[in-house]
Design a protein around this motif. Sequence first.
Motif, PDB file in Angstrom:
ATOM      1  N   HIS A   1      -3.368   0.378  -3.649  1.00 52.10           N
ATOM      2  CA  HIS A   1      -4.258   0.960  -2.517  1.00 52.10           C
ATOM      3  C   HIS A   1      -4.720  -0.141  -1.724  1.00 52.10           C
ATOM      4  CE1 HIS A   1      -4.583   4.185  -5.280  1.00 52.10           C
ATOM      5  NE2 HIS A   1      -4.476   3.397  -6.286  1.00 52.10           N
ATOM      6  N   ASP A   2      -5.101   0.263  -0.358  1.00 50.74           N
ATOM      7  CA  ASP A   2      -5.731  -0.527   0.640  1.00 50.74           C
ATOM      8  C   ASP A   2      -6.751  -1.465  -0.105  1.00 50.74           C
ATOM      9  OD1 ASP A   2      -7.507   1.569   0.406  1.00 50.74           O
ATOM     10  OD2 ASP A   2      -7.735   1.418   2.679  1.00 50.74           O
ATOM     11  N   TRP A   3      -7.633  -1.191  -0.730  1.00 46.02           N
ATOM     12  CA  TRP A   3      -8.747  -2.358  -1.427  1.00 46.02           C
ATOM     13  C   TRP A   3      -8.099  -3.258  -2.027  1.00 46.02           C
ATOM     14  CZ3 TRP A   3     -13.515   0.752  -3.575  1.00 46.02           C
ATOM     15  CH2 TRP A   3     -14.095   1.633  -2.627  1.00 46.02           C
ATOM     16  N   ASN A   4      -6.892  -3.111  -3.113  1.00 45.21           N
ATOM     17  CA  ASN A   4      -6.447  -4.109  -3.793  1.00 45.21           C
ATOM     18  C   ASN A   4      -5.855  -5.056  -2.762  1.00 45.21           C
ATOM     19  OD1 ASN A   4      -6.576  -1.508  -5.457  1.00 45.21           O
ATOM     20  ND2 ASN A   4      -5.739  -2.760  -6.912  1.00 45.21           N
TER      21      ASN A   4
ATOM     22  N   VAL B   1       3.642   2.912 -14.537  1.00 48.25           N
ATOM     23  CA  VAL B   1       2.273   2.885 -14.054  1.00 48.25           C
ATOM     24  C   VAL B   1       1.790   1.612 -14.531  1.00 48.25           C
ATOM     25  CG1 VAL B   1      -0.173   3.680 -14.535  1.00 48.25           C
ATOM     26  CG2 VAL B   1       1.987   5.273 -13.963  1.00 48.25           C
ATOM     27  N   ALA B   2       1.016   0.746 -13.950  1.00 50.07           N
ATOM     28  CA  ALA B   2       0.072  -0.270 -14.257  1.00 50.07           C
ATOM     29  C   ALA B   2      -1.334  -0.651 -13.838  1.00 50.07           C
ATOM     30  CB  ALA B   2       0.955  -1.623 -13.463  1.00 50.07           C
ATOM     31  N   GLU B   3      -2.145  -0.783 -14.689  1.00 55.47           N
ATOM     32  CA  GLU B   3      -3.685  -0.700 -14.633  1.00 55.47           C
ATOM     33  C   GLU B   3      -3.866  -1.714 -13.482  1.00 55.47           C
ATOM     34  OE1 GLU B   3      -7.569  -1.751 -16.895  1.00 55.47           O
ATOM     35  OE2 GLU B   3      -5.777  -2.323 -17.738  1.00 55.47           O
ATOM     36  N   HIS B   4      -3.303  -2.876 -13.379  1.00 60.37           N
ATOM     37  CA  HIS B   4      -3.680  -3.796 -12.441  1.00 60.37           C
ATOM     38  C   HIS B   4      -3.522  -3.421 -10.839  1.00 60.37           C
ATOM     39  CE1 HIS B   4      -4.312  -6.148 -15.925  1.00 60.37           C
ATOM     40  NE2 HIS B   4      -3.300  -6.899 -15.885  1.00 60.37           N
ATOM     41  N   LEU B   5      -2.560  -2.359 -10.653  1.00 55.09           N
ATOM     42  CA  LEU B   5      -2.455  -1.786  -9.489  1.00 55.09           C
ATOM     43  C   LEU B   5      -3.526  -0.799  -9.069  1.00 55.09           C
ATOM     44  CD1 LEU B   5       1.488  -1.986  -9.561  1.00 55.09           C
ATOM     45  CD2 LEU B   5       0.212  -3.319  -8.403  1.00 55.09           C
ATOM     46  N   SER B   6      -4.218  -0.290  -9.886  1.00 50.35           N
ATOM     47  CA  SER B   6      -4.941   0.914  -9.786  1.00 50.35           C
ATOM     48  C   SER B   6      -6.595   0.352  -9.278  1.00 50.35           C
ATOM     49  CB  SER B   6      -5.071   1.558 -11.265  1.00 50.35           C
ATOM     50  OG  SER B   6      -3.772   2.017 -11.624  1.00 50.35           O
ATOM     51  N   PRO B   7      -7.471   1.232  -9.149  1.00 48.56           N
ATOM     52  CA  PRO B   7      -8.751   0.813  -9.047  1.00 48.56           C
ATOM     53  C   PRO B   7      -9.744   0.405 -10.117  1.00 48.56           C
ATOM     54  CG  PRO B   7      -8.191   3.213  -8.059  1.00 48.56           C
ATOM     55  CD  PRO B   7      -7.264   2.766  -9.039  1.00 48.56           C
ATOM     56  N   PHE B   8      -9.009  -0.462 -11.213  1.00 45.63           N
ATOM     57  CA  PHE B   8      -9.393  -0.934 -12.317  1.00 45.63           C
ATOM     58  C   PHE B   8     -10.935  -1.690 -11.984  1.00 45.63           C
ATOM     59  CE2 PHE B   8      -7.046  -4.417 -10.537  1.00 45.63           C
ATOM     60  CZ  PHE B   8      -7.801  -5.459 -10.663  1.00 45.63           C
ATOM     61  N   TYR B   9     -11.139  -2.024 -10.840  1.00 45.02           N
ATOM     62  CA  TYR B   9     -12.434  -2.923 -10.559  1.00 45.02           C
ATOM     63  C   TYR B   9     -13.483  -1.862 -10.450  1.00 45.02           C
ATOM     64  CZ  TYR B   9      -9.800  -1.669  -6.356  1.00 45.02           C
ATOM     65  OH  TYR B   9      -8.920  -1.086  -5.506  1.00 45.02           O
ATOM     66  N   VAL B  10     -13.413  -0.498 -10.404  1.00 51.80           N
ATOM     67  CA  VAL B  10     -14.506   0.157 -10.219  1.00 51.80           C
ATOM     68  C   VAL B  10     -15.276   0.549 -11.360  1.00 51.80           C
ATOM     69  CG1 VAL B  10     -15.318   2.600  -9.532  1.00 51.80           C
ATOM     70  CG2 VAL B  10     -13.405   1.487  -8.120  1.00 51.80           C
ATOM     71  N   ARG B  11     -16.536   0.074 -11.657  1.00 48.88           N
ATOM     72  CA  ARG B  11     -17.207   0.187 -12.876  1.00 48.88           C
ATOM     73  C   ARG B  11     -18.134   1.385 -12.737  1.00 48.88           C
ATOM     74  NH1 ARG B  11     -18.098  -6.411 -13.857  1.00 48.88           N
ATOM     75  NH2 ARG B  11     -16.006  -6.506 -15.075  1.00 48.88           N
ATOM     76  N   HIS B  12     -18.678   2.079 -11.539  1.00 50.87           N
ATOM     77  CA  HIS B  12     -19.776   2.909 -11.331  1.00 50.87           C
ATOM     78  C   HIS B  12     -19.407   3.727 -10.158  1.00 50.87           C
ATOM     79  CE1 HIS B  12     -23.117   5.305 -11.414  1.00 50.87           C
ATOM     80  NE2 HIS B  12     -23.842   4.791 -12.305  1.00 50.87           N
TER      81      HIS B  12
ATOM     82  N   LYS C   1      -7.186  -3.557   9.490  1.00 53.40           N
ATOM     83  CA  LYS C   1      -7.027  -2.701   8.342  1.00 53.40           C
ATOM     84  C   LYS C   1      -5.648  -2.797   7.813  1.00 53.40           C
ATOM     85  CE  LYS C   1     -10.243   0.427  10.029  1.00 53.40           C
ATOM     86  NZ  LYS C   1     -10.370   1.948  10.482  1.00 53.40           N
ATOM     87  N   ILE C   2      -5.608  -2.455   6.593  1.00 54.69           N
ATOM     88  CA  ILE C   2      -4.106  -2.763   5.817  1.00 54.69           C
ATOM     89  C   ILE C   2      -3.327  -1.198   6.136  1.00 54.69           C
ATOM     90  CG2 ILE C   2      -3.182  -2.371   3.838  1.00 54.69           C
ATOM     91  CD1 ILE C   2      -4.557  -4.877   4.150  1.00 54.69           C
ATOM     92  N   ASP C   3      -2.232  -1.440   6.832  1.00 50.76           N
ATOM     93  CA  ASP C   3      -1.341  -0.238   7.139  1.00 50.76           C
ATOM     94  C   ASP C   3      -0.816   0.288   6.113  1.00 50.76           C
ATOM     95  OD1 ASP C   3      -2.013  -0.861   9.877  1.00 50.76           O
ATOM     96  OD2 ASP C   3      -0.479  -2.267  10.207  1.00 50.76           O
ATOM     97  N   TYR C   4      -0.379   1.394   6.276  1.00 53.34           N
ATOM     98  CA  TYR C   4       0.526   2.069   5.098  1.00 53.34           C
ATOM     99  C   TYR C   4       2.021   1.488   4.991  1.00 53.34           C
ATOM    100  CZ  TYR C   4      -2.549   6.197   5.922  1.00 53.34           C
ATOM    101  OH  TYR C   4      -3.826   7.009   5.903  1.00 53.34           O
ATOM    102  N   LEU C   5       2.004   1.119   3.617  1.00 51.21           N
ATOM    103  CA  LEU C   5       3.470   0.559   3.346  1.00 51.21           C
ATOM    104  C   LEU C   5       3.389  -1.041   3.588  1.00 51.21           C
ATOM    105  CD1 LEU C   5       6.025   3.292   4.068  1.00 51.21           C
ATOM    106  CD2 LEU C   5       5.153   2.421   1.673  1.00 51.21           C
TER     107      LEU C   5
ATOM    108  N   ARG D   1       1.113  -1.228   0.295  1.00 43.40           N
ATOM    109  CA  ARG D   1       0.076   0.074  -0.027  1.00 43.40           C
ATOM    110  C   ARG D   1       0.985   1.280  -0.141  1.00 43.40           C
ATOM    111  NH1 ARG D   1      -4.195   2.447   4.691  1.00 43.40           N
ATOM    112  NH2 ARG D   1      -4.955   4.116   3.405  1.00 43.40           N
ATOM    113  N   HIS D   2       0.428   2.267  -0.679  1.00 42.22           N
ATOM    114  CA  HIS D   2       1.334   3.749  -0.503  1.00 42.22           C
ATOM    115  C   HIS D   2       1.353   4.085   0.773  1.00 42.22           C
ATOM    116  CE1 HIS D   2      -2.717   5.466   0.712  1.00 42.22           C
ATOM    117  NE2 HIS D   2      -3.359   4.778  -0.342  1.00 42.22           N
ATOM    118  N   SER D   3       2.129   4.987   0.904  1.00 44.60           N
ATOM    119  CA  SER D   3       2.682   5.678   2.258  1.00 44.60           C
ATOM    120  C   SER D   3       1.554   6.742   2.918  1.00 44.60           C
ATOM    121  CB  SER D   3       3.835   6.288   2.273  1.00 44.60           C
ATOM    122  OG  SER D   3       4.293   6.529   3.592  1.00 44.60           O
ATOM    123  N   ALA D   4       1.692   7.001   4.199  1.00 43.67           N
ATOM    124  CA  ALA D   4       0.577   7.937   4.780  1.00 43.67           C
ATOM    125  C   ALA D   4       0.270   8.903   3.892  1.00 43.67           C
ATOM    126  CB  ALA D   4       1.166   8.239   6.038  1.00 43.67           C
TER     127      ALA D   4
END
Length: 227
Positions: free
Chosen positions: A175-178, A102-113, A196-200, A29-32
């Motif tokens: 991201h934490d959702w991923n 940049v890689a799509e699979h690391l992004s919120p690609f699953y959001v459709r609406h 919860k997913i901690d930063y880093l 996950r990204h940092s704080a």
Amino acid sequence: MDTSLTSPTASLIRDLNKQGIDKLSLVIRHSARNYDQDIKMEPFMCLTPKGRDMALALGATFPENLSLEFFSSYIGRCIETAYLLDKGFVKKTGGLTRNNRVAEHLSPFYVRHLKKVVDLIIEQDTVMFIRNWIDGHIDESILMNSGQAARRMLRFMVGGLMESEKNILQVSVTHDWNMYLLKEYGLGLPHEDFGKIDYLEGVVVFRKKGKTYIANHQKDPVLLTVE
């Protein structure tokens, strides 16, 4: 004492490397980060000063005998984290790195609406929202099937690992959702029990004696099979 040296992610990578593992794919996950009450500002929230220091410090802990290759979500805080991890590693070790991609699979690609997703988050707390998604209770016109999304990320990790050279650490910032999906589907670690997913916080995939494993600081390595 440098607290980055005792971070779960740092310890996990160093311990595996000491065992002779020389090809690793780490997703963290990204940092704080900063937050804003306006949900529309969410894509533009960057790292806090502490978050930038955390990323620099973690980068400096990665093993000197490895070259680093960076990937990230297209969201700014992930790009910023990858840059600072790279900078921290090079400043401390003088080691070799490959610029972030940049890689799509690391992004919120699953959001459709997006609007309906925001409405659900407001209606439910995050713990329940993630559980409903994983259990298939959110319509796939709103969010991609969670199992399908997890498999896409795992295939990305394994594919990059198989194609990489030896003595390489691939670092992917997401991201934490991923991360919730990777931990549940890859390691069997539900967020209700493991937090919860901690930063880093990271999940790592690696090869050992011709087999592929997945691990994080909360669970010992397990065999990984990706369809």
